[in-house]
Enzyme design. Structure first.
Site, PDB file in Angstrom:
ATOM      1  N   LYS A  90      10.077 -38.872  -8.678  1.00 35.64           N
ATOM      2  CA  LYS A  90       9.518 -37.490  -8.568  1.00 35.64           C
ATOM      3  C   LYS A  90       8.720 -37.498  -9.995  1.00 35.64           C
ATOM      4  O   LYS A  90       9.087 -37.766 -10.878  1.00 35.64           O
ATOM      5  CB  LYS A  90      10.305 -36.397  -8.252  1.00 35.64           C
ATOM      6  CG  LYS A  90      11.234 -36.260  -6.938  1.00 35.64           C
ATOM      7  CD  LYS A  90      11.811 -34.996  -6.864  1.00 35.64           C
ATOM      8  CE  LYS A  90      12.516 -34.997  -5.380  1.00 35.64           C
ATOM      9  NZ  LYS A  90      13.262 -33.669  -5.190  1.00 35.64           N
TER      10      LYS A  90
ATOM     11  N   ARG B  24      20.072 -28.212   4.265  1.00 41.48           N
ATOM     12  CA  ARG B  24      19.292 -27.284   4.929  1.00 41.48           C
ATOM     13  C   ARG B  24      19.180 -27.782   6.275  1.00 41.48           C
ATOM     14  O   ARG B  24      19.175 -26.785   7.131  1.00 41.48           O
ATOM     15  CB  ARG B  24      17.729 -27.681   4.490  1.00 41.48           C
ATOM     16  CG  ARG B  24      17.652 -26.844   3.224  1.00 41.48           C
ATOM     17  CD  ARG B  24      16.202 -27.244   2.392  1.00 41.48           C
ATOM     18  NE  ARG B  24      15.725 -28.552   2.544  1.00 41.48           N
ATOM     19  CZ  ARG B  24      15.158 -29.218   1.828  1.00 41.48           C
ATOM     20  NH1 ARG B  24      14.601 -28.579   0.770  1.00 41.48           N
ATOM     21  NH2 ARG B  24      14.903 -30.537   2.258  1.00 41.48           N
TER      22      ARG B  24
ATOM     23  N   SER C 278      11.573 -26.753  -2.869  1.00 42.91           N
ATOM     24  CA  SER C 278      10.672 -26.750  -3.974  1.00 42.91           C
ATOM     25  C   SER C 278       9.283 -27.144  -3.858  1.00 42.91           C
ATOM     26  O   SER C 278       8.272 -26.851  -4.060  1.00 42.91           O
ATOM     27  CB  SER C 278      11.354 -27.462  -5.098  1.00 42.91           C
ATOM     28  OG  SER C 278      12.347 -26.913  -5.575  1.00 42.91           O
TER      29      SER C 278
ATOM     30  N   HIS D 133      18.383 -22.210  -3.592  1.00 40.58           N
ATOM     31  CA  HIS D 133      19.154 -22.729  -4.543  1.00 40.58           C
ATOM     32  C   HIS D 133      19.977 -21.654  -5.200  1.00 40.58           C
ATOM     33  O   HIS D 133      21.293 -21.904  -5.351  1.00 40.58           O
ATOM     34  CB  HIS D 133      18.452 -23.404  -5.977  1.00 40.58           C
ATOM     35  CG  HIS D 133      17.675 -24.450  -5.504  1.00 40.58           C
ATOM     36  ND1 HIS D 133      16.222 -24.686  -5.959  1.00 40.58           N
ATOM     37  CD2 HIS D 133      17.848 -25.668  -4.924  1.00 40.58           C
ATOM     38  CE1 HIS D 133      15.772 -25.778  -5.708  1.00 40.58           C
ATOM     39  NE2 HIS D 133      16.666 -26.550  -4.982  1.00 40.58           N
TER      40      HIS D 133
END
Length: 162
Positions: free
Chosen positions: A42, A91, A129, A18
């Site tokens: 989440k 990514r 994360s 990040h």
């Protein structure tokens, strides 16, 4: 007109991946608003306030970066901040499909707000994360994945000592 951009995310927790995107965006745009949002899909480890506090700490020396939080639609938040674009990090190719859908929906909701994709540095391509939390949960070493202040916060959350 100010080239203001919003970099949204759950940042639970913020990683070096990040931070890489934040630093690179700050070199291109006049202002980067790092916006922590509540993702209803989440269940975060860190509260919204904790995530904002960690982000403020790790970005305090990066010029032209603000940290904020929001609930609701990203395009409405971006519009309220007079942002011209939204940054999304990629990514791997597998990230693209979901991000493309989200960008297309955002464009449908507000055609004036662009989505800009940043490819993550290859040294962080594995990093998420979720992976960091999994490693930290089992007392693994997260050095090189997150800043020290974040590693310390993970230790405190999982109640073990290093």
């Amino acid at each position: 007109m100010l080239n203001r951009v919003v970099y949204p995310g759950s940042f639970d927790p913020v990683t070096y991946g990040h931070l890489d995107i934040i630093k690179r965006a700050a070199q291109i745009f006049d202002e980067v608003i790092v916006a922590v949002f509540r993702n209803p899909r989440k269940n975060p480890l860190f509260s919204m306030d904790e995530r904002v506090k960690l982000l403020k700490e790790v970005t305090k020396e990066i010029d032209r970066v603000q940290v904020d939080c929001f609930n609701g639609l990203l395009v409405e938040y971006a519009r309220s901040k007079k942002a011209r674009a939204v940054i999304r990090g990629l990514r791997a190719v597998s990230d693209f499909e979901g991000e493309f859908q989200m960008a297309s929906m955002n464009k449908q909701l507000d055609s004036d707000i662009e989505t800009v994709f940043f490819m993550t540095d290859t040294k962080y391509a594995f990093l998420s994360s979720s992976v960091v939390k999994e490693v930290a949960q089992f007392n693994g070493n997260v050095k090189g994945m997150v800043p020290d202040v974040v590693a310390k916060a993970l230790v405190e959350k999982y109640n073990y000592s290093r």
